[in-house]
Design an enzyme around this catalytic site. Sequence first.
Site, PDB file in Angstrom:
ATOM      1  N   SER A 176       0.884  -1.325   0.252  1.00 44.01           N
ATOM      2  CA  SER A 176       0.194  -0.231  -0.036  1.00 44.01           C
ATOM      3  C   SER A 176       0.736   1.304  -0.091  1.00 44.01           C
ATOM      4  O   SER A 176       0.531   2.405  -0.488  1.00 44.01           O
ATOM      5  CB  SER A 176      -1.074   0.133   1.300  1.00 44.01           C
ATOM      6  OG  SER A 176      -0.397  -0.292   2.429  1.00 44.01           O
ATOM      7  N   HIS A 204      -5.258  -3.611  -2.610  1.00 44.39           N
ATOM      8  CA  HIS A 204      -4.894  -2.722  -3.626  1.00 44.39           C
ATOM      9  C   HIS A 204      -4.796  -3.405  -4.769  1.00 44.39           C
ATOM     10  O   HIS A 204      -4.938  -2.510  -6.053  1.00 44.39           O
ATOM     11  CB  HIS A 204      -3.583  -2.057  -3.264  1.00 44.39           C
ATOM     12  CG  HIS A 204      -3.813  -1.202  -2.056  1.00 44.39           C
ATOM     13  ND1 HIS A 204      -4.256   0.005  -2.032  1.00 44.39           N
ATOM     14  CD2 HIS A 204      -3.274  -1.524  -0.681  1.00 44.39           C
ATOM     15  CE1 HIS A 204      -4.037   0.670  -0.956  1.00 44.39           C
ATOM     16  NE2 HIS A 204      -3.732  -0.366  -0.193  1.00 44.39           N
ATOM     17  N   LYS A 235     -11.933  -0.207  -1.399  1.00 42.51           N
ATOM     18  CA  LYS A 235     -11.179   0.517  -2.212  1.00 42.51           C
ATOM     19  C   LYS A 235     -11.965   0.361  -3.675  1.00 42.51           C
ATOM     20  O   LYS A 235     -12.813   1.398  -3.863  1.00 42.51           O
ATOM     21  CB  LYS A 235      -9.495  -0.015  -2.115  1.00 42.51           C
ATOM     22  CG  LYS A 235      -9.197   0.281  -0.741  1.00 42.51           C
ATOM     23  CD  LYS A 235      -7.896  -0.247  -0.291  1.00 42.51           C
ATOM     24  CE  LYS A 235      -7.522   0.146   0.846  1.00 42.51           C
ATOM     25  NZ  LYS A 235      -6.501  -0.577   1.589  1.00 42.51           N
TER      26      LYS A 235
HETATM   27  C1  LIG Z   1      -6.991  -0.906   3.232  1.00 39.74           C
HETATM   28  C2  LIG Z   1      -6.294  -2.288   3.501  1.00 39.74           C
HETATM   29  C3  LIG Z   1      -6.803  -3.240   4.091  1.00 39.74           C
HETATM   30  C4  LIG Z   1      -7.904  -2.784   5.371  1.00 39.74           C
HETATM   31  O1  LIG Z   1      -9.189  -2.776   4.519  1.00 39.74           O
HETATM   32  P1  LIG Z   1     -10.247  -2.062   5.266  1.00 39.74           P
HETATM   33  O2  LIG Z   1     -11.371  -2.620   4.437  1.00 39.74           O
HETATM   34  O3  LIG Z   1     -10.019  -0.600   5.005  1.00 39.74           O
HETATM   35  O4  LIG Z   1     -10.358  -2.179   6.592  1.00 39.74           O
HETATM   36  C5  LIG Z   1      -6.286  -4.287   4.764  1.00 39.74           C
HETATM   37  N1  LIG Z   1      -4.832  -4.686   4.071  1.00 39.74           N
HETATM   38  C6  LIG Z   1      -4.510  -3.915   3.059  1.00 39.74           C
HETATM   39  C7  LIG Z   1      -3.204  -4.346   2.548  1.00 39.74           C
HETATM   40  C8  LIG Z   1      -4.994  -2.658   2.871  1.00 39.74           C
HETATM   41  O5  LIG Z   1      -4.421  -1.670   2.181  1.00 39.74           O
END
Ligand SMILES: *Cc1c(COP(=O)(O)O)cnc(C)c1O
Length: 387
Positions: A176, A204, A235
């Site tokens: 990320s 992502h 996302k």
């Molecule tokens: C954003 C993210 C999460 C968390 O997901 P949410 O649905 O926002 O809680 C978990 N793992 C990674 C790699 C992320 O980028």
Amino acid sequence: MEFMSNCLDDLQEKGLQRKIRYLDKPQSSFTVIDGKRILLLASNSYLGLCDDQRLKEAAIEAANNYGVGSGGSRLTTGSYKLHQELEEKLASFKGTGSALLFNTGYMANLGAIAAIADKEWTIFSDELNHASIIDGCKLSGAKVVIYKHCDMDDLLDKVKNYKGQKRLIISDGVFSMDGDIAPLPEIVNIARDNNILTMVDDAHGTGVLGKNGAGTVEYFNLKGKIDIQIGTLSKAFASEGGYIAGSKILIEYLRHRARSFIYSTALSPITIGIALKALEIIISEPNLRKNLLSNSKWLQERLLKLGFKVLESKTPIIPIIIGDAKMAVEISESLFKAGIYIPAIRPPTVPVNTSRLRITLMATHTIDDLQLALVELEQVIRGRGLV
Ligand SMILES: *Cc1c(COP(=O)(O)O)cnc(C)c1O
């Protein structure tokens, strides 16, 4: 309470205090923050769907059919037909036997890792894995062995050093804060040769990479070769929630053992209705991700030409390394004044002295939008002698 104010003073001094920005308008290429029109280069809504009319209509339709709150945990009264439908479609999208929804990606990691591993297990975890993986590992009580970022020689060395029957390798699919893609084919080989389970968090990658947008596992043609896949609906999906995709046995086991699944109220039917529609769009509109990735390539090429310290990536995440945390914040603030939001990412999210501006693109950005960003970035960063 004195330790709290000491801590906050300390953060302030190091330029690590955090400020919440409040949006007044929907999240798309441009939004309004503090009354000001802002070009948004900070959203994880990669396909630009947060303000999509079809998703808003899906939300209303779900509310009309099923109401608003879910009213209970999934194992009591909180499961609607929509939850089942989304789980089935996610499983088929990911090419797995089954899937299970969680309330967030964070909770999916926490619940699944702690349900699968215990103190008899060894977990091999990339040093840049997401916080929710780190927390899940801690909660599980397993021995955690951190390997160097995407370094397969180091992973193999550590695998040889920590023998045992119960072992798991966990990696982000797309990292990320760096935007790079994990070497999944090598991870799969190491896991197969040494009889180790694999888990990939594709928060992502999903909706962004792969022929059908199914993420890094599809990108590498590894369908069926990763034991546990984690995803988020927050996302590219422009909704909320998380899920695990894997074999029928795995999912049935998690239904009985994942505490963050069992002891929390189910997602609202509205959220699920939005995610279902988003999944349909992801599958049927490959141009969105094509546009997104070509936007990213376009911007990276120009930033590099201008001398910016860009971590190159094949994803919509473009980090520009600044180094010092205070400097990164200062630059981010100047850009904001100029009408562009690019957040400064600082420790503990990234290692000390690697503070960065983290650009994330959306499929709906135009070349004009990116051009505007380039001009402002150059002005602000060149003004500080950083390129
Ligand atoms: C954003 C993210 C999460 C968390 O997901 P949410 O649905 O926002 O809680 C978990 N793992 C990674 C790699 C992320 O980028």
